[in-house]
Design an enzyme around this catalytic site. Structure first.
Site, short mmCIF file in Angstrom:
data_model
loop_
_atom_site.label_atom_id
_atom_site.label_comp_id
_atom_site.label_asym_id
_atom_site.label_seq_id
_atom_site.Cartn_x
_atom_site.Cartn_y
_atom_site.Cartn_z
N ASN A 117 0.88 -1.17 0.00
CA ASN A 117 0.00 0.00 0.00
C ASN A 117 0.91 1.22 0.00
O ASN A 117 1.47 1.57 1.03
CB ASN A 117 -0.90 -0.02 1.24
CG ASN A 117 -1.72 1.26 1.38
OD1 ASN A 117 -1.75 2.09 0.46
ND2 ASN A 117 -2.37 1.42 2.52
N LYS A 167 0.22 4.22 -0.26
CA LYS A 167 -0.39 5.42 0.33
C LYS A 167 -0.15 6.63 -0.59
O LYS A 167 -0.12 6.46 -1.80
CB LYS A 167 0.13 5.63 1.76
CG LYS A 167 -0.08 4.35 2.60
CD LYS A 167 0.13 4.52 4.08
CE LYS A 167 -0.10 3.18 4.78
NZ LYS A 167 0.02 3.27 6.25
N HIS A 195 -9.40 1.49 4.62
CA HIS A 195 -8.14 1.61 5.38
C HIS A 195 -8.36 2.52 6.59
O HIS A 195 -9.13 3.48 6.52
CB HIS A 195 -7.05 2.17 4.47
CG HIS A 195 -5.69 2.07 5.11
ND1 HIS A 195 -5.25 3.00 6.01
CD2 HIS A 195 -4.73 1.13 5.00
CE1 HIS A 195 -4.04 2.63 6.42
NE2 HIS A 195 -3.71 1.50 5.83
N GLU A 233 -6.69 4.84 7.79
CA GLU A 233 -6.44 6.27 7.55
C GLU A 233 -7.65 6.93 6.90
O GLU A 233 -7.96 8.08 7.17
CB GLU A 233 -5.18 6.43 6.68
CG GLU A 233 -3.92 6.11 7.48
CD GLU A 233 -2.77 5.54 6.67
OE1 GLU A 233 -2.78 5.64 5.44
OE2 GLU A 233 -1.84 4.98 7.31
N GLU A 260 -5.43 -4.76 10.41
CA GLU A 260 -4.38 -3.77 10.65
C GLU A 260 -4.68 -3.02 11.94
O GLU A 260 -5.45 -2.04 11.93
CB GLU A 260 -4.33 -2.77 9.49
CG GLU A 260 -4.09 -3.41 8.14
CD GLU A 260 -3.48 -2.43 7.15
OE1 GLU A 260 -2.49 -2.79 6.52
OE2 GLU A 260 -3.98 -1.30 7.03
N GLY A 300 2.66 2.25 10.91
CA GLY A 300 3.63 3.33 10.80
C GLY A 300 4.29 3.70 12.11
O GLY A 300 4.93 4.74 12.23
N SER A 308 3.53 -2.19 10.37
CA SER A 308 4.97 -2.28 10.62
C SER A 308 5.58 -3.65 10.26
O SER A 308 6.46 -4.15 10.95
CB SER A 308 5.28 -1.92 12.08
OG SER A 308 4.89 -0.59 12.35
P1 13P Z 1 3.08 0.35 7.74
O1 13P Z 1 3.56 -0.95 7.11
O2 13P Z 1 3.80 1.54 7.25
O3 13P Z 1 2.98 0.23 9.22
O4 13P Z 1 1.57 0.53 7.19
C1 13P Z 1 0.69 -0.51 7.23
C2 13P Z 1 -0.50 -0.15 6.45
O5 13P Z 1 -1.25 0.76 6.80
C3 13P Z 1 -0.76 -0.88 5.20
O6 13P Z 1 -2.01 -0.61 4.69
#
Ligand code: 13P
Length: 252
Positions: free
Chosen positions: A11, A13, A96, A98, A168, A174, A215
């Site tokens: 992803n 982002k 997601h 976010e 997640e 992150g 992560s």
């Molecule tokens: P990270 O791998 O940066 O923690 O993000 C995970 C994520 O949100 C994947 O959709």
């Protein structure tokens, strides 16, 4: 032995210009070509989809988007619909954390988006996961369970069989703080999987992939992916560097 085909999805982002996307994809293609027993996906920003599609045509890496709108067309400034995406990619991330936290998405919009994606043949990667506060309040099972039930409400078993779920935990995204393999597997196995079996029947529920995200890096991938009900990963930050994404794929 696991019968579900593993998946590693990146992803990206809100990262990578068209030129940067092309560069990363060029680096990934030769290094991932031997991994034919894994579904490999890169979920890019909308603007990178055409270059991703062009470069990845005929390779073992598939393309995904990160969102869509549930309506097919109309006065929705700035939005992209499922019919607009379907010729550019095979997968789409939906719900997601976010988007839930920053863009007003909820179980109801997730459910509408899932239906819209399935209607045109896109495979949804549906994200669920609890916040730190919910986790600390002991509400993880309830929150994750509700997100699965509401997000996938009203789907037939055939439709559900085309869905990938990604667990997640928000506190692991992150932050460098990963759920331990046991913690993640416990949620996959004892919370998500039983609900999928109950909603769509044992056979379909057992066949659906449940990815872990938060992560994931080359150093922890193998242990996470080695768990009975962790069928791969949804990778954020580490999917932006070819070395890391390849290293994570090697962990399957
Ligand atoms: P990270 O791998 O940066 O923690 O993000 C995970 C994520 O949100 C994947 O959709």
């Amino acid at each position: 032995m696991k019968t579900r085909r593993p998946m590693v999805a990146g992803n990206w982002k809100m990262n990578k210009t068209i030129e940067e996307a092309a560069e990363l994809i060029d680096a990934l293609i030769p290094r991932l070509q031997e991994y034919n027993n894994i579904d490999l996906v890169v979920c890019t920003p909308y603007i990178d989809l055409p270059v991703a599609k062009e470069k990845l045509e005929g390779t073992n890496i598939k393309v995904g988007a990160q969102n869509l709108h549930w309506e097919t067309s109309g006065a929705y400034t700035g939005e992209i619909s499922a019919p607009m995406l379907k010729d550019l990619c095979d997968y789409v991330i939906i719900g997601h954390s976010e988007r839930r936290a920053m863009f007003g998405e909820n179980d109801e919009t997730v459910n509408k988006k899932v239906a819209a994606a399935l209607a045109v043949g896109l495979q949804p990667i549906v994200c669920v996961g609890e916040t730190l506060e919910e986790n600390e309040a002991g509400q993880t099972d309830e929150v994750v369970g509700r997100m699965v039930r509401e997000g996938l409400k009203g789907l037939s078993s055939e439709e559900a069989s085309r869905i990938v779920v990604a667990y997640e935990p928000v506190w692991a995204i992150g932050t460098g703080r990963t759920a331990t393999p046991d913690q993640a597997n416990d949620i996959h196995k004892n919370v998500v999987r039983p609900i999928l079996r109950e909603m769509f029947g044992a056979e379909v529920g057992d066949g659906m992939r449940i990815l872990y995200g938060g992560s994931v890096k080359p150093s922890n991938a193998a242990e996470l992916f080695g768990q009975s009900d962790i069928d791969g990963g949804l990778i954020g930050g580490a999917s932006l560097k070819a070395d890391d994404f390849v290293g994570i794929t090697q962990g399957v």
